[in-house]
Design a protein around this motif. Structure first.
Motif, PDB file in Angstrom:
ATOM      1  N   THR A   1      -8.531 -33.747  -2.479  1.00 30.51           N
ATOM      2  CA  THR A   1      -9.930 -34.614  -2.533  1.00 30.51           C
ATOM      3  C   THR A   1     -10.745 -33.949  -3.642  1.00 30.51           C
ATOM      4  OG1 THR A   1     -10.662 -33.223  -0.759  1.00 30.51           O
ATOM      5  CG2 THR A   1      -9.377 -35.284  -0.130  1.00 30.51           C
ATOM      6  N   ASN A   2     -11.655 -34.931  -3.836  1.00 26.02           N
ATOM      7  CA  ASN A   2     -12.703 -34.683  -4.831  1.00 26.02           C
ATOM      8  C   ASN A   2     -13.917 -35.039  -4.100  1.00 26.02           C
ATOM      9  OD1 ASN A   2     -11.163 -33.552  -7.010  1.00 26.02           O
ATOM     10  ND2 ASN A   2     -10.654 -35.656  -7.635  1.00 26.02           N
ATOM     11  N   HIS A   3     -15.198 -34.339  -4.609  1.00 23.15           N
ATOM     12  CA  HIS A   3     -16.345 -34.692  -4.120  1.00 23.15           C
ATOM     13  C   HIS A   3     -16.810 -35.805  -4.968  1.00 23.15           C
ATOM     14  CE1 HIS A   3     -17.022 -31.377  -1.179  1.00 23.15           C
ATOM     15  NE2 HIS A   3     -16.223 -30.703  -1.965  1.00 23.15           N
ATOM     16  N   TYR A   4     -17.414 -37.007  -4.383  1.00 23.24           N
ATOM     17  CA  TYR A   4     -18.099 -38.136  -5.063  1.00 23.24           C
ATOM     18  C   TYR A   4     -19.529 -38.266  -4.476  1.00 23.24           C
ATOM     19  CZ  TYR A   4     -13.282 -38.587  -6.792  1.00 23.24           C
ATOM     20  OH  TYR A   4     -12.013 -38.572  -7.086  1.00 23.24           O
ATOM     21  N   GLU A   5     -20.048 -38.993  -5.503  1.00 24.91           N
ATOM     22  CA  GLU A   5     -21.466 -39.811  -5.019  1.00 24.91           C
ATOM     23  C   GLU A   5     -21.353 -41.143  -5.561  1.00 24.91           C
ATOM     24  OE1 GLU A   5     -25.515 -37.445  -4.901  1.00 24.91           O
ATOM     25  OE2 GLU A   5     -25.428 -38.538  -6.916  1.00 24.91           O
ATOM     26  N   SER A   6     -21.762 -41.885  -4.634  1.00 27.88           N
ATOM     27  CA  SER A   6     -21.799 -43.468  -5.008  1.00 27.88           C
ATOM     28  C   SER A   6     -23.438 -43.949  -4.715  1.00 27.88           C
ATOM     29  CB  SER A   6     -20.911 -44.413  -3.994  1.00 27.88           C
ATOM     30  OG  SER A   6     -19.690 -44.187  -4.642  1.00 27.88           O
ATOM     31  N   VAL A   7     -24.069 -44.541  -5.572  1.00 27.10           N
ATOM     32  CA  VAL A   7     -25.297 -45.266  -5.336  1.00 27.10           C
ATOM     33  C   VAL A   7     -24.952 -46.778  -5.386  1.00 27.10           C
ATOM     34  CG1 VAL A   7     -27.517 -45.631  -6.379  1.00 27.10           C
ATOM     35  CG2 VAL A   7     -26.572 -43.402  -6.723  1.00 27.10           C
TER      36      VAL A   7
ATOM     37  N   ILE B   1     -19.601 -41.437  -9.044  1.00 26.56           N
ATOM     38  CA  ILE B   1     -19.514 -40.330  -9.989  1.00 26.56           C
ATOM     39  C   ILE B   1     -18.691 -39.208  -9.267  1.00 26.56           C
ATOM     40  CG2 ILE B   1     -21.391 -40.853 -11.605  1.00 26.56           C
ATOM     41  CD1 ILE B   1     -23.025 -38.710 -10.265  1.00 26.56           C
ATOM     42  N   LYS B   2     -17.903 -38.473  -9.925  1.00 28.77           N
ATOM     43  CA  LYS B   2     -17.244 -37.231  -9.321  1.00 28.77           C
ATOM     44  C   LYS B   2     -18.344 -36.089  -9.589  1.00 28.77           C
ATOM     45  CE  LYS B   2     -13.304 -34.099 -10.090  1.00 28.77           C
ATOM     46  NZ  LYS B   2     -12.354 -33.531 -10.940  1.00 28.77           N
ATOM     47  N   LEU B   3     -18.408 -35.457  -8.536  1.00 30.07           N
ATOM     48  CA  LEU B   3     -19.425 -34.187  -8.710  1.00 30.07           C
ATOM     49  C   LEU B   3     -18.718 -32.889  -9.005  1.00 30.07           C
ATOM     50  CD1 LEU B   3     -21.472 -34.877  -5.118  1.00 30.07           C
ATOM     51  CD2 LEU B   3     -22.191 -35.530  -7.698  1.00 30.07           C
ATOM     52  N   GLU B   4     -19.118 -32.190  -9.820  1.00 28.56           N
ATOM     53  CA  GLU B   4     -18.567 -30.682 -10.172  1.00 28.56           C
ATOM     54  C   GLU B   4     -19.100 -29.841  -9.158  1.00 28.56           C
ATOM     55  OE1 GLU B   4     -16.153 -30.622 -12.283  1.00 28.56           O
ATOM     56  OE2 GLU B   4     -16.374 -32.847 -12.659  1.00 28.56           O
ATOM     57  N   LYS B   5     -18.803 -28.581  -9.237  1.00 36.85           N
ATOM     58  CA  LYS B   5     -19.326 -27.669  -8.494  1.00 36.85           C
ATOM     59  C   LYS B   5     -20.882 -27.290  -8.726  1.00 36.85           C
ATOM     60  CE  LYS B   5     -18.633 -22.741  -7.565  1.00 36.85           C
ATOM     61  NZ  LYS B   5     -18.049 -21.370  -8.002  1.00 36.85           N
ATOM     62  N   ASN B   6     -21.223 -27.413  -9.889  1.00 38.34           N
ATOM     63  CA  ASN B   6     -22.990 -27.216 -10.216  1.00 38.34           C
ATOM     64  C   ASN B   6     -23.607 -28.421  -9.473  1.00 38.34           C
ATOM     65  OD1 ASN B   6     -22.504 -24.884 -11.679  1.00 38.34           O
ATOM     66  ND2 ASN B   6     -22.383 -26.052 -13.638  1.00 38.34           N
ATOM     67  N   ASP B   7     -23.018 -29.494  -9.510  1.00 45.17           N
ATOM     68  CA  ASP B   7     -23.688 -30.638  -8.711  1.00 45.17           C
ATOM     69  C   ASP B   7     -23.740 -30.552  -7.180  1.00 45.17           C
ATOM     70  OD1 ASP B   7     -23.858 -32.085 -11.389  1.00 45.17           O
ATOM     71  OD2 ASP B   7     -21.835 -32.918 -10.906  1.00 45.17           O
ATOM     72  N   LEU B   8     -22.794 -29.802  -6.709  1.00 49.42           N
ATOM     73  CA  LEU B   8     -22.475 -29.741  -5.114  1.00 49.42           C
ATOM     74  C   LEU B   8     -23.650 -28.501  -4.855  1.00 49.42           C
ATOM     75  CD1 LEU B   8     -18.733 -29.650  -4.694  1.00 49.42           C
ATOM     76  CD2 LEU B   8     -20.443 -31.529  -4.014  1.00 49.42           C
ATOM     77  N   GLU B   9     -23.748 -27.476  -5.630  1.00 54.62           N
ATOM     78  CA  GLU B   9     -24.819 -26.629  -5.487  1.00 54.62           C
ATOM     79  C   GLU B   9     -26.009 -27.234  -5.745  1.00 54.62           C
ATOM     80  OE1 GLU B   9     -24.064 -23.705  -8.323  1.00 54.62           O
ATOM     81  OE2 GLU B   9     -21.979 -22.920  -7.019  1.00 54.62           O
ATOM     82  N   ASN B  10     -26.515 -27.923  -6.562  1.00 49.67           N
ATOM     83  CA  ASN B  10     -27.752 -28.476  -6.667  1.00 49.67           C
ATOM     84  C   ASN B  10     -28.031 -29.623  -5.421  1.00 49.67           C
ATOM     85  OD1 ASN B  10     -28.226 -27.332  -9.231  1.00 49.67           O
ATOM     86  ND2 ASN B  10     -27.708 -28.766 -10.324  1.00 49.67           N
ATOM     87  N   ALA B  11     -27.083 -30.043  -5.166  1.00 46.63           N
ATOM     88  CA  ALA B  11     -27.267 -31.297  -3.982  1.00 46.63           C
ATOM     89  C   ALA B  11     -27.743 -30.532  -2.692  1.00 46.63           C
ATOM     90  CB  ALA B  11     -26.084 -32.132  -3.757  1.00 46.63           C
ATOM     91  N   GLU B  12     -26.982 -29.264  -2.504  1.00 48.04           N
ATOM     92  CA  GLU B  12     -27.184 -28.423  -1.347  1.00 48.04           C
ATOM     93  C   GLU B  12     -28.642 -27.777  -1.291  1.00 48.04           C
ATOM     94  OE1 GLU B  12     -26.647 -27.088   2.297  1.00 48.04           O
ATOM     95  OE2 GLU B  12     -25.340 -28.448   1.386  1.00 48.04           O
ATOM     96  N   LEU B  13     -29.035 -27.556  -2.578  1.00 50.05           N
ATOM     97  CA  LEU B  13     -30.493 -27.087  -2.789  1.00 50.05           C
ATOM     98  C   LEU B  13     -31.319 -27.951  -2.441  1.00 50.05           C
ATOM     99  CD1 LEU B  13     -32.155 -24.493  -3.737  1.00 50.05           C
ATOM    100  CD2 LEU B  13     -31.938 -25.443  -5.981  1.00 50.05           C
ATOM    101  N   ARG B  14     -31.217 -29.234  -3.001  1.00 46.24           N
ATOM    102  CA  ARG B  14     -32.155 -30.432  -2.589  1.00 46.24           C
ATOM    103  C   ARG B  14     -32.312 -30.625  -1.207  1.00 46.24           C
ATOM    104  NH1 ARG B  14     -29.816 -32.841  -7.115  1.00 46.24           N
ATOM    105  NH2 ARG B  14     -28.608 -34.156  -5.234  1.00 46.24           N
ATOM    106  N   LYS B  15     -31.139 -30.496  -0.656  1.00 45.27           N
ATOM    107  CA  LYS B  15     -31.012 -30.858   0.798  1.00 45.27           C
ATOM    108  C   LYS B  15     -32.109 -29.922   1.564  1.00 45.27           C
ATOM    109  CE  LYS B  15     -27.770 -31.947   4.355  1.00 45.27           C
ATOM    110  NZ  LYS B  15     -26.319 -32.075   5.047  1.00 45.27           N
ATOM    111  N   VAL B  16     -31.753 -28.363   1.442  1.00 49.48           N
ATOM    112  CA  VAL B  16     -32.509 -27.493   2.053  1.00 49.48           C
ATOM    113  C   VAL B  16     -33.995 -27.522   1.643  1.00 49.48           C
ATOM    114  CG1 VAL B  16     -32.891 -24.953   2.114  1.00 49.48           C
ATOM    115  CG2 VAL B  16     -30.644 -25.745   1.977  1.00 49.48           C
ATOM    116  N   GLN B  17     -34.600 -27.994   0.409  1.00 49.51           N
ATOM    117  CA  GLN B  17     -35.778 -27.823   0.202  1.00 49.51           C
ATOM    118  C   GLN B  17     -36.534 -29.246   0.839  1.00 49.51           C
ATOM    119  OE1 GLN B  17     -35.609 -28.333  -3.952  1.00 49.51           O
ATOM    120  NE2 GLN B  17     -35.759 -26.099  -4.379  1.00 49.51           N
ATOM    121  N   LYS B  18     -35.673 -30.080   1.197  1.00 50.17           N
ATOM    122  CA  LYS B  18     -36.369 -31.579   1.794  1.00 50.17           C
ATOM    123  C   LYS B  18     -36.386 -31.181   3.329  1.00 50.17           C
ATOM    124  CE  LYS B  18     -35.008 -36.172   2.792  1.00 50.17           C
ATOM    125  NZ  LYS B  18     -33.817 -37.165   2.637  1.00 50.17           N
TER     126      LYS B  18
END
Length: 134
Positions: free
Chosen positions: A3-9, A93-110
């Motif tokens: 499985t891969n990580h994805y994001e759909s808008v 879009i398929k999320l790469e490792k850096n994208d996942l780290e940034n998403a987690e960081l945004r979630k924590v900041q929120k």
């Protein structure tokens, strides 16, 4: 099956009622799960004005899905998006490792920002109670 990580808008027609939008959101999440995926987060942005008219609509209801899924299930999901008349635009879009780290960081900041707002609101309420007692 890998499985891969994805994001759909997904942009829904804003003229739909909230109940219709919620049922569409749930139906998409169920499809992701039934195809062997796992929905991590659904971020509802709400109704927003579009940059340009799409299918004669000037506004849309935005939702962002973050999920894990097998690569083969993405084509099925996008076919569902194309056939659903309530969806006016989408992108996956398929999320790469850096994208996942940034998403987690945004979630924590929120979450931290929401905590600060909650603390400030509780202080305001307690200050109002003190003033009303005097």
């Amino acid at each position: 099956m890998k499985t891969n990580h994805y994001e759909s808008v997904v942009i829904f027609n804003a003229s739909l009622e909230d109940a219709q939008i919620d049922s569409s959101l749930n139906r998409i999440a169920e499809q992701i799960s039934s195809d062997g995926g796992n929905v991590i987060d659904i971020d509802k942005w709400g109704r927003r004005r579009l940059a340009y008219p799409i299918k004669k609509s000037k506004s849309g209801f935005y939702a962002v899905y973050q999920f894990e899924a097998p690569r083969e299930s993405i084509s099925k999901l996008e076919r569902t998006f194309r056939l659903d008349e309530s969806i006016i635009r989408f992108i996956t879009i398929k999320l790469e490792k850096n994208d996942l780290e940034n998403a987690e960081l945004r979630k924590v900041q929120k979450e931290k920002a929401e905590e600060v707002v909650a603390v400030e609101e509780s202080k305001e309420v307690s200050d109002e109670n003190v003033e009303s007692d005097e």
